[in-house]
Design a protein around this motif. Structure first.
Motif, PDB file in Angstrom:
ATOM      1  N   ILE A  41       0.854  -1.178   0.000  1.00  0.00           N
ATOM      2  CA  ILE A  41       0.000   0.000   0.000  1.00  0.00           C
ATOM      3  C   ILE A  41       0.895   1.236   0.000  1.00  0.00           C
ATOM      4  CG2 ILE A  41      -1.850  -1.178   1.280  1.00  0.00           C
ATOM      5  CD1 ILE A  41      -0.965   0.497   3.729  1.00  0.00           C
ATOM      6  N   SER A  42       0.294   2.389  -0.167  1.00  0.00           N
ATOM      7  CA  SER A  42       1.034   3.636  -0.036  1.00  0.00           C
ATOM      8  C   SER A  42       0.678   4.279   1.294  1.00  0.00           C
ATOM      9  CB  SER A  42       0.696   4.588  -1.182  1.00  0.00           C
ATOM     10  OG  SER A  42      -0.663   4.996  -1.116  1.00  0.00           O
ATOM     11  N   ALA A  43       1.583   5.106   1.802  1.00  0.00           N
ATOM     12  CA  ALA A  43       1.347   5.763   3.085  1.00  0.00           C
ATOM     13  C   ALA A  43       0.115   6.654   3.036  1.00  0.00           C
ATOM     14  CB  ALA A  43       2.578   6.586   3.480  1.00  0.00           C
ATOM     15  N   SER A  44      -0.197   7.198   1.864  1.00  0.00           N
ATOM     16  CA  SER A  44      -1.343   8.099   1.737  1.00  0.00           C
ATOM     17  C   SER A  44      -2.674   7.397   1.976  1.00  0.00           C
ATOM     18  CB  SER A  44      -1.350   8.751   0.353  1.00  0.00           C
ATOM     19  OG  SER A  44      -1.472   7.775  -0.666  1.00  0.00           O
ATOM     20  N   GLU A  45      -2.677   6.061   1.932  1.00  0.00           N
ATOM     21  CA  GLU A  45      -3.912   5.302   2.158  1.00  0.00           C
ATOM     22  C   GLU A  45      -4.219   5.122   3.645  1.00  0.00           C
ATOM     23  OE1 GLU A  45      -4.351   1.703  -0.390  1.00  0.00           O
ATOM     24  OE2 GLU A  45      -2.363   2.288  -1.134  1.00  0.00           O
ATOM     25  N   LEU A  46      -3.266   5.450   4.505  1.00  0.00           N
ATOM     26  CA  LEU A  46      -3.411   5.170   5.933  1.00  0.00           C
ATOM     27  C   LEU A  46      -3.910   6.393   6.688  1.00  0.00           C
ATOM     28  CD1 LEU A  46      -0.136   3.120   6.450  1.00  0.00           C
ATOM     29  CD2 LEU A  46      -2.469   2.235   6.579  1.00  0.00           C
ATOM     30  N   LYS A  47      -5.000   6.212   7.393  1.00  0.00           N
ATOM     31  CA  LYS A  47      -5.533   7.233   8.299  1.00  0.00           C
ATOM     32  C   LYS A  47      -5.809   6.536   9.628  1.00  0.00           C
ATOM     33  CE  LYS A  47      -9.175  10.706   8.892  1.00  0.00           C
ATOM     34  NZ  LYS A  47      -8.247  11.789   9.245  1.00  0.00           N
ATOM     35  N   VAL A  48      -5.117   6.964  10.678  1.00  0.00           N
ATOM     36  CA  VAL A  48      -5.158   6.243  11.949  1.00  0.00           C
ATOM     37  C   VAL A  48      -5.349   7.220  13.106  1.00  0.00           C
ATOM     38  CG1 VAL A  48      -3.691   4.399  11.038  1.00  0.00           C
ATOM     39  CG2 VAL A  48      -2.634   6.335  12.219  1.00  0.00           C
ATOM     40  N   ASP A  49      -5.546   6.646  14.287  1.00  0.00           N
ATOM     41  CA  ASP A  49      -5.729   7.454  15.496  1.00  0.00           C
ATOM     42  C   ASP A  49      -4.448   7.600  16.305  1.00  0.00           C
ATOM     43  OD1 ASP A  49      -8.736   7.710  15.308  1.00  0.00           O
ATOM     44  OD2 ASP A  49      -8.541   5.523  15.392  1.00  0.00           O
ATOM     45  N   TYR A  50      -3.596   6.577  16.245  1.00  0.00           N
ATOM     46  CA  TYR A  50      -2.349   6.570  17.006  1.00  0.00           C
ATOM     47  C   TYR A  50      -1.236   5.978  16.154  1.00  0.00           C
ATOM     48  CZ  TYR A  50      -5.227   7.406  21.126  1.00  0.00           C
ATOM     49  OH  TYR A  50      -6.109   7.947  22.030  1.00  0.00           O
ATOM     50  N   VAL A  51      -0.022   6.507  16.346  1.00  0.00           N
ATOM     51  CA  VAL A  51       1.168   5.938  15.726  1.00  0.00           C
ATOM     52  C   VAL A  51       2.161   5.641  16.846  1.00  0.00           C
ATOM     53  CG1 VAL A  51       3.079   6.285  14.133  1.00  0.00           C
ATOM     54  CG2 VAL A  51       0.829   7.249  13.596  1.00  0.00           C
ATOM     55  N   LEU A  52       2.563   4.388  16.976  1.00  0.00           N
ATOM     56  CA  LEU A  52       3.512   3.970  18.000  1.00  0.00           C
ATOM     57  C   LEU A  52       4.856   3.695  17.338  1.00  0.00           C
ATOM     58  CD1 LEU A  52       0.760   3.610  19.423  1.00  0.00           C
ATOM     59  CD2 LEU A  52       1.674   1.548  20.497  1.00  0.00           C
ATOM     60  N   LEU A  53       5.919   4.264  17.896  1.00  0.00           N
ATOM     61  CA  LEU A  53       7.257   4.101  17.341  1.00  0.00           C
ATOM     62  C   LEU A  53       8.169   3.461  18.369  1.00  0.00           C
ATOM     63  CD1 LEU A  53       7.661   7.580  15.588  1.00  0.00           C
ATOM     64  CD2 LEU A  53       6.937   5.411  14.564  1.00  0.00           C
ATOM     65  N   THR A  54       8.803   2.359  17.982  1.00  0.00           N
ATOM     66  CA  THR A  54       9.675   1.645  18.915  1.00  0.00           C
ATOM     67  C   THR A  54      11.037   2.325  19.066  1.00  0.00           C
ATOM     68  OG1 THR A  54      10.495   0.184  17.160  1.00  0.00           O
ATOM     69  CG2 THR A  54       8.591  -0.580  18.445  1.00  0.00           C
ATOM     70  N   HIS A  55      11.533   2.940  17.974  1.00  0.00           N
ATOM     71  CA  HIS A  55      12.838   3.604  18.023  1.00  0.00           C
ATOM     72  C   HIS A  55      13.010   4.474  16.794  1.00  0.00           C
ATOM     73  CE1 HIS A  55      13.656  -0.006  15.644  1.00  0.00           C
ATOM     74  NE2 HIS A  55      14.809   0.521  15.242  1.00  0.00           N
ATOM     75  N   GLY A  56      14.154   5.172  16.724  1.00  0.00           N
ATOM     76  CA  GLY A  56      14.300   6.231  15.750  1.00  0.00           C
ATOM     77  C   GLY A  56      14.934   5.878  14.422  1.00  0.00           C
TER      78      GLY A  56
END
Length: 229
Positions: A34-49
């Motif tokens: 998929i492309s990133a533009s298709e994603l609409k979410v409520d939360y984004v969790l990041l494990t590291h940088g």
């Protein structure tokens, strides 16, 4: 809960009311479907940088008005990029409207390569996530080596599903991940962080077959696959 694997270590969790995205490396991911533009979410969790985990997080979060939850330094940096963010740190837990989040240790690095510059920004300690959502306990280990405190995580939590890296070179390989699974004792394991690039090529099906020695169900998902718990 619907769980979709989007490639590399990226996972989309869809509860009854919320969409939670973990480590959204989509753009530049050769196996993404998929492309990133298709994603609409409520939360984004990041494990590291690292870039293959931060990925499209800032763009997705700003477009969705999603809250980024991440280790402190990474959360602060996300805020500087115009995102809403919530800082946490190893061992800390907090209840959000979708459920409880606890950060666990991960043995890895966490430096963000600033796009277009020869510059690496320190992003604090890498982490894993223990999530309690709608009565389920989900563990995303992030990028990590094998370490003995995984046994403690397994003793303290009844894990329904664990995402474990098996790619080797940068993280645990299959042999160490199998030991980790035995210590964690989850009901199910999905291997991640493999077959994205030549350096992390592994046989996911062989790994899930090996999990039978621990009486654990293994699920080798390909990008775009979904399961329901």
């Amino acid at each position: 809960m619907k769980i979709t694997f989007l490639g590399h270590s990226c996972v989309l969790l869809e509860s009854e009311k919320h969409k939670i995205l973990i480590d959204p490396f989509i753009t530049g991911n050769p196996v993404a479907t998929i492309s990133a533009s298709e994603l609409k979410v409520d939360y984004v969790l990041l494990t590291h940088g690292h870039g293959d985990h931060v990925g499209d997080a800032f763009d997705i979060a700003k477009r969705s008005d999603a809250l980024i939850i991440a280790p402190n330094e990474l959360a602060v940096y996300a805020g500087w990029q115009g995102c809403r963010s919530h800082p946490m740190h190893i061992g800390g837990a907090r209840v959000f409207d979708f459920g409880r989040v606890k950060l666990t240790p991960a043995l890895h690095g966490s430096g963000y390569e600033v796009p277009g510059k020869q510059e690496i920004v320190y992003m604090g300690m890498p982490a894993g996530f223990l999530l309690n959502i709608e009565g389920l306990t989900i563990y995303h280990a992030g990028d990590t080596a094998l370490f003995s405190d995984l046994k403690l995580i397994g003793e303290m939590n009844a894990i329904d599903l664990a995402f474990l890296p098996i790619g080797d070179n940068f993280t645990m390989g299959p042999e160490d991940a199998l030991v980790a699974a035995g210590w964690l004792k989850p009901k199910r394991v999905v291997p991640v962080h493999y077959n994205t690039f030549p350096l992390v090529e592994q046989d996911g099906q062989a790994f899930v077959r090996a999990l039978s020695s621990h009486k654990i169900e293994g699920i080798a998902m390909v990008p775009g696959d979904s399961i329901t718990l």
